[in-house]
Design a protein around this motif. Structure first.
Motif, PDB file in Angstrom:
ATOM      1  N   HIS A 118       4.336   9.517  11.452  1.00 28.67           N
ATOM      2  CA  HIS A 118       3.882   9.472  10.057  1.00 28.67           C
ATOM      3  C   HIS A 118       3.999   8.071   9.464  1.00 28.67           C
ATOM      4  N   ALA A 119       5.108   7.387   9.739  1.00 31.14           N
ATOM      5  CA  ALA A 119       5.317   6.048   9.184  1.00 31.14           C
ATOM      6  C   ALA A 119       4.249   5.078   9.691  1.00 31.14           C
ATOM      7  N   GLN A 120       3.875   5.188  10.957  1.00 29.24           N
ATOM      8  CA  GLN A 120       2.852   4.301  11.507  1.00 29.24           C
ATOM      9  C   GLN A 120       1.488   4.600  10.898  1.00 29.24           C
ATOM     10  N   ARG A 121       1.162   5.873  10.708  1.00 27.95           N
ATOM     11  CA  ARG A 121      -0.113   6.232  10.071  1.00 27.95           C
ATOM     12  C   ARG A 121      -0.169   5.710   8.645  1.00 27.95           C
ATOM     13  N   GLU A 122       0.934   5.837   7.921  1.00 26.67           N
ATOM     14  CA  GLU A 122       0.985   5.340   6.548  1.00 26.67           C
ATOM     15  C   GLU A 122       0.911   3.821   6.495  1.00 26.67           C
ATOM     16  N   THR A 123       1.469   3.154   7.487  1.00 28.45           N
ATOM     17  CA  THR A 123       1.398   1.693   7.544  1.00 28.45           C
ATOM     18  C   THR A 123      -0.041   1.246   7.744  1.00 28.45           C
ATOM     19  N   LEU A 124      -0.776   1.905   8.640  1.00 25.74           N
ATOM     20  CA  LEU A 124      -2.192   1.582   8.835  1.00 25.74           C
ATOM     21  C   LEU A 124      -2.966   1.788   7.535  1.00 25.74           C
ATOM     22  N   ARG A 125      -2.668   2.876   6.835  1.00 25.37           N
ATOM     23  CA  ARG A 125      -3.351   3.155   5.578  1.00 25.37           C
ATOM     24  C   ARG A 125      -3.034   2.072   4.544  1.00 25.37           C
ATOM     25  N   SER A 126      -1.793   1.623   4.513  1.00 30.70           N
ATOM     26  CA  SER A 126      -1.397   0.575   3.570  1.00 30.70           C
ATOM     27  C   SER A 126      -2.069  -0.756   3.880  1.00 30.70           C
ATOM     28  N   LEU A 127      -2.322  -0.995   5.157  1.00 33.26           N
ATOM     29  CA  LEU A 127      -3.037  -2.215   5.546  1.00 33.26           C
ATOM     30  C   LEU A 127      -4.527  -2.123   5.241  1.00 33.26           C
ATOM     31  N   GLY A 128      -5.017  -0.925   4.958  1.00 33.15           N
ATOM     32  CA  GLY A 128      -6.432  -0.736   4.654  1.00 33.15           C
ATOM     33  C   GLY A 128      -7.270  -0.396   5.872  1.00 33.15           C
ATOM     34  N   LEU A 129      -6.611   0.039   6.952  1.00 33.68           N
ATOM     35  CA  LEU A 129      -7.330   0.373   8.186  1.00 33.68           C
ATOM     36  C   LEU A 129      -7.520   1.880   8.270  1.00 33.68           C
TER      37      LEU A 129
END
Length: 56
Positions: free
Chosen positions: A15-26
């Motif tokens: 979940h943390a990795q998916r949210e990080t990608l979302r925060s980067l705009g990917l």
């Protein structure tokens, strides 16, 4: 400013990795975004380094 490109799927990532990608705009494989070069962004990129490619 560095360009970050998502090169692998977020399927199987936690979940943390998916949210990080979302925060980067990917959102999808092959999508690229330009990001600022600061400590917070570097930490985010370190967390998902197996899913992205950084140029610049």
């Amino acid at each position: 400013m560095p360009t970050v490109t998502q090169v692998k799927s977020k399927n199987g990532a936690n979940h943390a990795q998916r949210e990080t990608l979302r925060s980067l705009g990917l959102r999808r494989i092959g999508q690229s975004v330009e990001v600022k070069d600061n400590e917070q962004i570097r930490g985010m990129l370190h967390r998902v380094r197996h899913l992205v490619k950084v140029d610049g």
